[in-house]
Design a protein around this motif. Structure first.
Motif, PDB file in Angstrom:
ATOM      1  N   ARG A  62       0.834  -1.212   0.000  1.00  0.00           N
ATOM      2  CA  ARG A  62       0.000   0.000   0.000  1.00  0.00           C
ATOM      3  C   ARG A  62       0.867   1.260   0.000  1.00  0.00           C
ATOM      4  N   THR A  63       1.886   1.243   0.854  1.00  0.00           N
ATOM      5  CA  THR A  63       2.749   2.421   0.986  1.00  0.00           C
ATOM      6  C   THR A  63       3.508   2.692  -0.310  1.00  0.00           C
ATOM      7  N   THR A  64       3.998   1.632  -0.966  1.00  0.00           N
ATOM      8  CA  THR A  64       4.711   1.816  -2.230  1.00  0.00           C
ATOM      9  C   THR A  64       3.787   2.435  -3.276  1.00  0.00           C
ATOM     10  N   GLY A  65       2.542   1.978  -3.341  1.00  0.00           N
ATOM     11  CA  GLY A  65       1.583   2.565  -4.273  1.00  0.00           C
ATOM     12  C   GLY A  65       1.278   4.014  -3.935  1.00  0.00           C
ATOM     13  N   TRP A  66       1.195   4.317  -2.638  1.00  0.00           N
ATOM     14  CA  TRP A  66       0.932   5.696  -2.198  1.00  0.00           C
ATOM     15  C   TRP A  66       2.069   6.628  -2.607  1.00  0.00           C
ATOM     16  N   VAL A  67       3.304   6.199  -2.360  1.00  0.00           N
ATOM     17  CA  VAL A  67       4.459   7.042  -2.702  1.00  0.00           C
ATOM     18  C   VAL A  67       4.605   7.173  -4.215  1.00  0.00           C
ATOM     19  N   ALA A  68       4.467   6.066  -4.947  1.00  0.00           N
ATOM     20  CA  ALA A  68       4.641   6.106  -6.403  1.00  0.00           C
ATOM     21  C   ALA A  68       3.623   7.018  -7.063  1.00  0.00           C
ATOM     22  N   ALA A  69       2.368   6.961  -6.619  1.00  0.00           N
ATOM     23  CA  ALA A  69       1.330   7.801  -7.230  1.00  0.00           C
ATOM     24  C   ALA A  69       1.553   9.272  -6.940  1.00  0.00           C
ATOM     25  N   ARG A  70       2.190   9.597  -5.828  1.00  0.00           N
ATOM     26  CA  ARG A  70       2.465  10.993  -5.516  1.00  0.00           C
ATOM     27  C   ARG A  70       3.656  11.532  -6.305  1.00  0.00           C
ATOM     28  N   VAL A  71       4.663  10.686  -6.544  1.00  0.00           N
ATOM     29  CA  VAL A  71       5.896  11.201  -7.129  1.00  0.00           C
ATOM     30  C   VAL A  71       5.883  11.170  -8.660  1.00  0.00           C
ATOM     31  N   LEU A  72       5.271  10.177  -9.276  1.00  0.00           N
ATOM     32  CA  LEU A  72       5.375  10.034 -10.725  1.00  0.00           C
ATOM     33  C   LEU A  72       4.773  11.221 -11.491  1.00  0.00           C
ATOM     34  N   PRO A  73       3.545  11.683 -11.169  1.00  0.00           N
ATOM     35  CA  PRO A  73       3.027  12.844 -11.921  1.00  0.00           C
ATOM     36  C   PRO A  73       3.884  14.094 -11.723  1.00  0.00           C
ATOM     37  N   ARG A  74       4.385  14.290 -10.499  1.00  0.00           N
ATOM     38  CA  ARG A  74       5.147  15.512 -10.220  1.00  0.00           C
ATOM     39  C   ARG A  74       6.502  15.496 -10.914  1.00  0.00           C
ATOM     40  N   VAL A  75       7.164  14.334 -10.974  1.00  0.00           N
ATOM     41  CA  VAL A  75       8.468  14.297 -11.636  1.00  0.00           C
ATOM     42  C   VAL A  75       8.292  14.452 -13.147  1.00  0.00           C
ATOM     43  N   ALA A  76       7.179  13.950 -13.691  1.00  0.00           N
ATOM     44  CA  ALA A  76       6.923  14.141 -15.115  1.00  0.00           C
ATOM     45  C   ALA A  76       6.679  15.611 -15.431  1.00  0.00           C
ATOM     46  N   LEU A  77       5.885  16.288 -14.584  1.00  0.00           N
ATOM     47  CA  LEU A  77       5.636  17.716 -14.800  1.00  0.00           C
ATOM     48  C   LEU A  77       6.915  18.532 -14.634  1.00  0.00           C
ATOM     49  N   MET A  78       7.722  18.176 -13.619  1.00  0.00           N
ATOM     50  CA  MET A  78       8.960  18.921 -13.390  1.00  0.00           C
ATOM     51  C   MET A  78       9.930  18.732 -14.554  1.00  0.00           C
ATOM     52  N   ALA A  79      10.018  17.511 -15.099  1.00  0.00           N
ATOM     53  CA  ALA A  79      10.895  17.264 -16.246  1.00  0.00           C
ATOM     54  C   ALA A  79      10.419  18.070 -17.452  1.00  0.00           C
ATOM     55  N   THR A  80       9.114  18.129 -17.661  1.00  0.00           N
ATOM     56  CA  THR A  80       8.584  18.925 -18.777  1.00  0.00           C
ATOM     57  C   THR A  80       8.962  20.396 -18.621  1.00  0.00           C
ATOM     58  N   PHE A  81       8.842  20.894 -17.395  1.00  0.00           N
ATOM     59  CA  PHE A  81       9.149  22.310 -17.144  1.00  0.00           C
ATOM     60  C   PHE A  81      10.645  22.601 -17.255  1.00  0.00           C
ATOM     61  N   ALA A  82      11.466  21.791 -16.550  1.00  0.00           N
ATOM     62  CA  ALA A  82      12.897  22.121 -16.421  1.00  0.00           C
ATOM     63  C   ALA A  82      13.738  21.580 -17.574  1.00  0.00           C
ATOM     64  N   VAL A  83      13.273  20.549 -18.259  1.00  0.00           N
ATOM     65  CA  VAL A  83      14.050  19.988 -19.374  1.00  0.00           C
ATOM     66  C   VAL A  83      13.617  20.605 -20.691  1.00  0.00           C
ATOM     67  N   VAL A  84      12.306  20.850 -20.866  1.00  0.00           N
ATOM     68  CA  VAL A  84      11.784  21.287 -22.170  1.00  0.00           C
ATOM     69  C   VAL A  84      11.481  22.786 -22.187  1.00  0.00           C
ATOM     70  N   LEU A  85      10.665  23.248 -21.231  1.00  0.00           N
ATOM     71  CA  LEU A  85      10.156  24.620 -21.321  1.00  0.00           C
ATOM     72  C   LEU A  85      11.223  25.669 -21.038  1.00  0.00           C
ATOM     73  N   LEU A  86      12.086  25.431 -20.058  1.00  0.00           N
ATOM     74  CA  LEU A  86      13.116  26.440 -19.759  1.00  0.00           C
ATOM     75  C   LEU A  86      14.052  26.682 -20.949  1.00  0.00           C
ATOM     76  N   PRO A  87      14.575  25.638 -21.623  1.00  0.00           N
ATOM     77  CA  PRO A  87      15.388  25.919 -22.827  1.00  0.00           C
ATOM     78  C   PRO A  87      14.606  26.629 -23.920  1.00  0.00           C
TER      79      PRO A  87
END
Length: 270
Positions: free
Chosen positions: A105-130
């Motif tokens: 349960r805990t692994t699913g809780w942590v994974a669901a919280r981190v995966l969308p945020r790391v994808a959004l952060m990568a889009t912002f900091a890897v793609v949009l900033l350049p």
């Protein structure tokens, strides 16, 4: 394995419903990430000696912001609620290993919280900033393909390590019948010793061996060092082995502690 896979999947899908919360968290993390990047830029501009280039420090900051929800600074609120309401007694009646069920349960809780945020952060900091002409402040690519692969494996191990830490907090909550005290104690330790507040490489050289070997380094610092190519070959394998060691150690400790906590647990009411 089916009960544990079902527990992981149900908790993961349940947490994915909170899209607005994930978006709000991402915006907040971008704001604080920008502040941390500006502080680091000012530090480097002062001419103070540093053990990593500014581009690495900036990339470290964006990765840390993306993985912020991975850090185990609090127990699972669903477990805390079940302890307060007494519904934790149901977990004592299920014909499965209670530790493994909570871990899934805990692994699913942590994974669901981190995966969308790391994808959004990568889009912002890897793609949009350049694209906005701010390439110097962007999330830089890994040193090599092998470094990226090692970092990806290490990030997966960091998820399991985080779940093992959260399990200790969950068990402490079950033993103490309250989660506020243990969460208040865990938050500063996790933030500082994982490298989220400041890259561990920027701390004093005499501390580096201890900082690298302590378990919180496996949550963020080791994956990022692998990403930068600081660890290669057998050194990289050793870093992954260190993460596996702490996962196994904390899981064994948690399993033993949970057995004791559950034996002493009193559930009152009808």
């Amino acid at each position: 394995m089916r009960p544990y896979v079902a527990a992981f999947t149900s908790r993961f899908l349940q947490m994915l419903q909170y899209r607005t919360a994930a978006l709000a968290g991402f915006v907040t993390q971008c704001w604080w990430g920008g502040i941390k990047v500006m502080v680091l830029a000012a530090f480097y501009a002062s001419g103070a000696p540093a053990s990593m280039p500014l581009a690495h420090a900036i990339t470290y900051t964006w990765i840390a912001q993306g993985l912020l929800a991975l850090l185990p600074w609090a127990g699972d609120p669903e477990v805390a609620l079940s302890v307060r309401t007494g519904s934790v007694a149901y977990d004592r009646l299920r014909p499965v290993d209670a530790y493994a069920l909570w871990f899934a349960r805990t692994t699913g809780w942590v994974a669901a919280r981190v995966l969308p945020r790391v994808a959004l952060m990568a889009t912002f900091a890897v793609v949009l900033l350049p694209l906005a002409g701010l390439g110097a402040w962007a999330w830089q690519p890994p040193a090599t393909l092998a470094a990226g692969a090692f970092a990806a494996v290490s990030a997966g191990l960091a998820l399991l390590l985080s779940a093992a830490f959260v399990m200790l907090l969950n068990i402490a909550t079950a033993a103490l019948l309250n989660d506020r005290g243990i969460n208040a104690l865990a938050t500063p330790l996790v933030i500082v010793l994982s490298g989220n507040l400041l890259p561990l490489a920027l701390l004093p050289d005499t501390w580096q061996a201890v900082l690298l070997l302590q378990p919180f380094a496996g949550l963020l610092d080791i994956p990022v060092r692998l990403y930068f190519g600081e660890f290669t070959g057998w050194t990289a394998v050793g870093a992954l082995g260190l993460q596996c060691f702490w996962i196994a150690t904390l899981a064994a400790l948690g399993h033993a502690a949970m057995g004791g906590a559950m034996r002493r647990l009193d559930v009152q009411g009808g």
